[in-house]
Design a protein around this motif. Structure first.
Motif, PDB file in Angstrom:
ATOM      1  N   LEU A 190     -16.941 -10.895 -77.309  1.00  0.00           N
ATOM      2  CA  LEU A 190     -15.674  -9.921 -77.528  1.00  0.00           C
ATOM      3  C   LEU A 190     -15.270  -9.112 -76.049  1.00  0.00           C
ATOM      4  O   LEU A 190     -14.028  -9.058 -75.737  1.00  0.00           O
ATOM      5  CB  LEU A 190     -15.742  -8.886 -78.450  1.00  0.00           C
ATOM      6  CG  LEU A 190     -15.584  -9.418 -79.874  1.00  0.00           C
ATOM      7  CD1 LEU A 190     -16.012  -8.590 -81.214  1.00  0.00           C
ATOM      8  CD2 LEU A 190     -14.187  -9.791 -80.106  1.00  0.00           C
ATOM      9  N   PRO A 191     -16.011  -8.483 -75.459  1.00  0.00           N
ATOM     10  CA  PRO A 191     -15.886  -7.666 -74.246  1.00  0.00           C
ATOM     11  C   PRO A 191     -15.286  -8.501 -73.043  1.00  0.00           C
ATOM     12  O   PRO A 191     -14.474  -7.852 -72.322  1.00  0.00           O
ATOM     13  CB  PRO A 191     -17.164  -7.211 -73.731  1.00  0.00           C
ATOM     14  CG  PRO A 191     -17.969  -6.954 -74.846  1.00  0.00           C
ATOM     15  CD  PRO A 191     -17.757  -8.577 -75.691  1.00  0.00           C
ATOM     16  N   ALA A 192     -15.351  -9.823 -73.090  1.00  0.00           N
ATOM     17  CA  ALA A 192     -15.055 -10.618 -72.102  1.00  0.00           C
ATOM     18  C   ALA A 192     -13.734 -11.425 -72.635  1.00  0.00           C
ATOM     19  O   ALA A 192     -13.059 -12.176 -71.742  1.00  0.00           O
ATOM     20  CB  ALA A 192     -16.066 -11.743 -71.931  1.00  0.00           C
ATOM     21  N   PHE A 210      -7.052   5.500 -69.032  1.00  0.00           N
ATOM     22  CA  PHE A 210      -6.749   4.240 -68.618  1.00  0.00           C
ATOM     23  C   PHE A 210      -7.706   4.031 -67.579  1.00  0.00           C
ATOM     24  O   PHE A 210      -8.248   2.781 -67.523  1.00  0.00           O
ATOM     25  CB  PHE A 210      -5.357   4.037 -68.139  1.00  0.00           C
ATOM     26  CG  PHE A 210      -4.888   2.711 -67.667  1.00  0.00           C
ATOM     27  CD1 PHE A 210      -4.764   1.517 -68.586  1.00  0.00           C
ATOM     28  CD2 PHE A 210      -5.030   2.257 -66.378  1.00  0.00           C
ATOM     29  CE1 PHE A 210      -4.685   0.254 -67.715  1.00  0.00           C
ATOM     30  CE2 PHE A 210      -4.821   1.287 -65.779  1.00  0.00           C
ATOM     31  CZ  PHE A 210      -4.738   0.059 -66.676  1.00  0.00           C
ATOM     32  N   ARG A 211      -7.899   4.481 -66.514  1.00  0.00           N
ATOM     33  CA  ARG A 211      -8.715   4.504 -65.281  1.00  0.00           C
ATOM     34  C   ARG A 211     -10.207   4.265 -65.825  1.00  0.00           C
ATOM     35  O   ARG A 211     -10.822   3.342 -65.550  1.00  0.00           O
ATOM     36  CB  ARG A 211      -8.830   5.482 -64.291  1.00  0.00           C
ATOM     37  CG  ARG A 211      -7.570   5.499 -63.526  1.00  0.00           C
ATOM     38  CD  ARG A 211      -7.714   6.594 -62.309  1.00  0.00           C
ATOM     39  NE  ARG A 211      -8.211   7.561 -62.479  1.00  0.00           N
ATOM     40  CZ  ARG A 211      -7.349   8.673 -62.778  1.00  0.00           C
ATOM     41  NH1 ARG A 211      -5.826   8.406 -62.827  1.00  0.00           N
ATOM     42  NH2 ARG A 211      -7.807  10.202 -63.060  1.00  0.00           N
ATOM     43  N   ALA A 212     -10.563   5.387 -66.739  1.00  0.00           N
ATOM     44  CA  ALA A 212     -11.794   5.136 -67.239  1.00  0.00           C
ATOM     45  C   ALA A 212     -12.172   3.860 -68.194  1.00  0.00           C
ATOM     46  O   ALA A 212     -13.219   3.144 -67.741  1.00  0.00           O
ATOM     47  CB  ALA A 212     -12.051   6.330 -68.246  1.00  0.00           C
ATOM     48  N   GLY A 213     -11.385   3.325 -68.933  1.00  0.00           N
ATOM     49  CA  GLY A 213     -11.512   2.261 -69.923  1.00  0.00           C
ATOM     50  C   GLY A 213     -11.428   1.055 -68.863  1.00  0.00           C
ATOM     51  O   GLY A 213     -12.165   0.067 -69.128  1.00  0.00           O
ATOM     52  N   VAL A 219     -17.019  -3.192 -64.984  1.00  0.00           N
ATOM     53  CA  VAL A 219     -18.151  -3.554 -64.955  1.00  0.00           C
ATOM     54  C   VAL A 219     -18.774  -4.379 -66.010  1.00  0.00           C
ATOM     55  O   VAL A 219     -19.619  -5.395 -65.700  1.00  0.00           O
ATOM     56  CB  VAL A 219     -18.914  -2.169 -65.363  1.00  0.00           C
ATOM     57  CG1 VAL A 219     -20.519  -2.177 -65.629  1.00  0.00           C
ATOM     58  CG2 VAL A 219     -18.660  -1.169 -63.982  1.00  0.00           C
ATOM     59  N   VAL A 220     -18.406  -4.369 -67.268  1.00  0.00           N
ATOM     60  CA  VAL A 220     -18.533  -5.384 -68.159  1.00  0.00           C
ATOM     61  C   VAL A 220     -18.333  -6.795 -67.650  1.00  0.00           C
ATOM     62  O   VAL A 220     -19.065  -7.731 -67.824  1.00  0.00           O
ATOM     63  CB  VAL A 220     -17.865  -5.090 -69.708  1.00  0.00           C
ATOM     64  CG1 VAL A 220     -18.096  -6.303 -70.639  1.00  0.00           C
ATOM     65  CG2 VAL A 220     -18.222  -3.849 -70.051  1.00  0.00           C
ATOM     66  N   LEU A 225     -19.795 -12.054 -65.499  1.00  0.00           N
ATOM     67  CA  LEU A 225     -19.727 -13.098 -64.474  1.00  0.00           C
ATOM     68  C   LEU A 225     -21.257 -13.696 -64.324  1.00  0.00           C
ATOM     69  O   LEU A 225     -21.360 -14.708 -63.965  1.00  0.00           O
ATOM     70  CB  LEU A 225     -18.937 -12.513 -63.385  1.00  0.00           C
ATOM     71  CG  LEU A 225     -18.859 -13.479 -62.165  1.00  0.00           C
ATOM     72  CD1 LEU A 225     -18.393 -14.632 -62.268  1.00  0.00           C
ATOM     73  CD2 LEU A 225     -18.147 -12.713 -60.854  1.00  0.00           C
ATOM     74  N   ALA A 226     -22.094 -12.590 -63.938  1.00  0.00           N
ATOM     75  CA  ALA A 226     -23.340 -12.784 -63.497  1.00  0.00           C
ATOM     76  C   ALA A 226     -24.225 -13.905 -64.446  1.00  0.00           C
ATOM     77  O   ALA A 226     -24.714 -14.913 -64.010  1.00  0.00           O
ATOM     78  CB  ALA A 226     -24.134 -11.749 -63.199  1.00  0.00           C
ATOM     79  N   ALA A 227     -23.987 -13.301 -65.704  1.00  0.00           N
ATOM     80  CA  ALA A 227     -24.523 -14.309 -66.741  1.00  0.00           C
ATOM     81  C   ALA A 227     -23.958 -15.567 -66.797  1.00  0.00           C
ATOM     82  O   ALA A 227     -24.767 -16.612 -67.102  1.00  0.00           O
ATOM     83  CB  ALA A 227     -24.370 -13.323 -68.074  1.00  0.00           C
ATOM     84  N   PHE A 228     -22.607 -15.748 -66.866  1.00  0.00           N
ATOM     85  CA  PHE A 228     -21.802 -17.120 -66.903  1.00  0.00           C
ATOM     86  C   PHE A 228     -22.342 -17.929 -65.612  1.00  0.00           C
ATOM     87  O   PHE A 228     -22.697 -19.142 -65.883  1.00  0.00           O
ATOM     88  CB  PHE A 228     -20.286 -16.901 -66.997  1.00  0.00           C
ATOM     89  CG  PHE A 228     -19.643 -16.377 -68.225  1.00  0.00           C
ATOM     90  CD1 PHE A 228     -20.349 -16.618 -69.378  1.00  0.00           C
ATOM     91  CD2 PHE A 228     -18.704 -15.462 -68.218  1.00  0.00           C
ATOM     92  CE1 PHE A 228     -19.838 -16.244 -70.485  1.00  0.00           C
ATOM     93  CE2 PHE A 228     -18.254 -15.276 -69.364  1.00  0.00           C
ATOM     94  CZ  PHE A 228     -18.729 -15.519 -70.475  1.00  0.00           C
ATOM     95  N   LEU A 229     -22.504 -17.252 -64.565  1.00  0.00           N
ATOM     96  CA  LEU A 229     -22.715 -18.217 -63.475  1.00  0.00           C
ATOM     97  C   LEU A 229     -24.374 -18.793 -63.463  1.00  0.00           C
ATOM     98  O   LEU A 229     -24.470 -19.854 -63.294  1.00  0.00           O
ATOM     99  CB  LEU A 229     -22.658 -17.393 -62.198  1.00  0.00           C
ATOM    100  CG  LEU A 229     -21.128 -16.932 -61.653  1.00  0.00           C
ATOM    101  CD1 LEU A 229     -21.191 -16.261 -60.265  1.00  0.00           C
ATOM    102  CD2 LEU A 229     -20.384 -18.318 -61.648  1.00  0.00           C
TER     103      LEU A 229
END
Length: 242
Positions: A190-192, A210-213, A219-220, A225-229
């Motif tokens: 969901l987050p991706a 908005f900036r915080a979200g 970051v998420v 990306l690191a997990a997918f790669l």
């Protein structure tokens, strides 16, 4: 030309696999796209025309983010246009499978629109930060650039994984069983999901929120990306001939 109900039933039978798809895309975006695809079919639109409608909604929303001072009215308008653009992005493929009018040109056009969207959405945020943001620090201007890098690399690496793996999938034994759809994975993704990302634009009326979200999502997406790669590299390495 069949009734809308008949078209919707045929579209339900022409859905892509739910494997690797988040709950949002499975239960919100695809059903919305199905309704739009049925309407497009009744209107005589082609899949490529539906892709261009998707681009119109999406790019108009991103132009508004870059050019209009943030407000709650803008937030609602931008989110609505982005969500509609995403639903039309699902509708074009569904319409293509229903009518049998899909082809390399349509797939190419769809990927070009998607790639442009990923570049422009973060460019629009960068411009908005610069023009209207009253940022605590100029370092915030680097955030959209980093988010853009993560999004584009994820998109391109995923496409390459799909195409490089097609030969192995085509050569698999006919009796190979498909892996079951995992609800846990659907929740974890969901987050991706782009549809979830679009929700952050509902906060445009409160620039700090908005900036915080947006920062949290950056970051998420970088972690994903690191997990997918890692996952895709291992999968492709396993496809090496013995």
């Amino acid at each position: 030309m069949g009734s809308t109900g008949t078209v919707l039933r045929e579209l339900r039978g022409a859905q892509k696999s739910a494997k690797g798809v988040s709950l949002y895309s499975r239960y919100v975006n695809r059903p919305a796209g199905r309704l739009l695809a049925a309407g497009a079919y009744r209107a005589g639109l082609t899949p490529n025309q539906v892709t261009l409608v998707s681009a119109l909604f999406t790019y108009a929303a991103l132009a508004a983010v870059a050019l209009v001072e943030p407000s709650w009215t803008l937030a609602l308008a931008v989110y609505a246009a982005l969500a509609l653009g995403f639903a039309f992005d699902s509708a074009d493929g569904q319409l293509a499978r229903l009518t049998g009018r899909g082809g390399p040109d349509g797939e190419w056009l769809d990927h070009v629109v998607d790639c442009g969207k990923l570049v422009l959405v973060h460019t629009a945020v960068l411009i908005s930060f610069y023009r209207f943001g009253e940022l605590p620090s100029d370092a915030w201007l680097l955030l959209p650039l980093g988010f853009q890098l993560a999004a584009v690399v994820t998109f391109c690496a995923g496409l390459l994984r799909e195409h490089l793996g097609k030969a192995a999938v085509a050569g698999a034994p006919a009796g190979s069983a498909a892996a079951p759809v995992s609800r846990v994975r659907a929740v974890a993704l969901l987050p991706a999901d782009y549809g979830i990302f679009c929700l952050v634009f509902l906060l445009l009326g409160a620039p700090g929120a908005f900036r915080a979200g947006y920062a949290v999502l950056a970051v998420v997406h970088t972690l994903f990306l690191a997990a997918f790669l890692t996952k895709w590299f291992r999968e492709l390495r396993a496809l090496r001939p013995g």
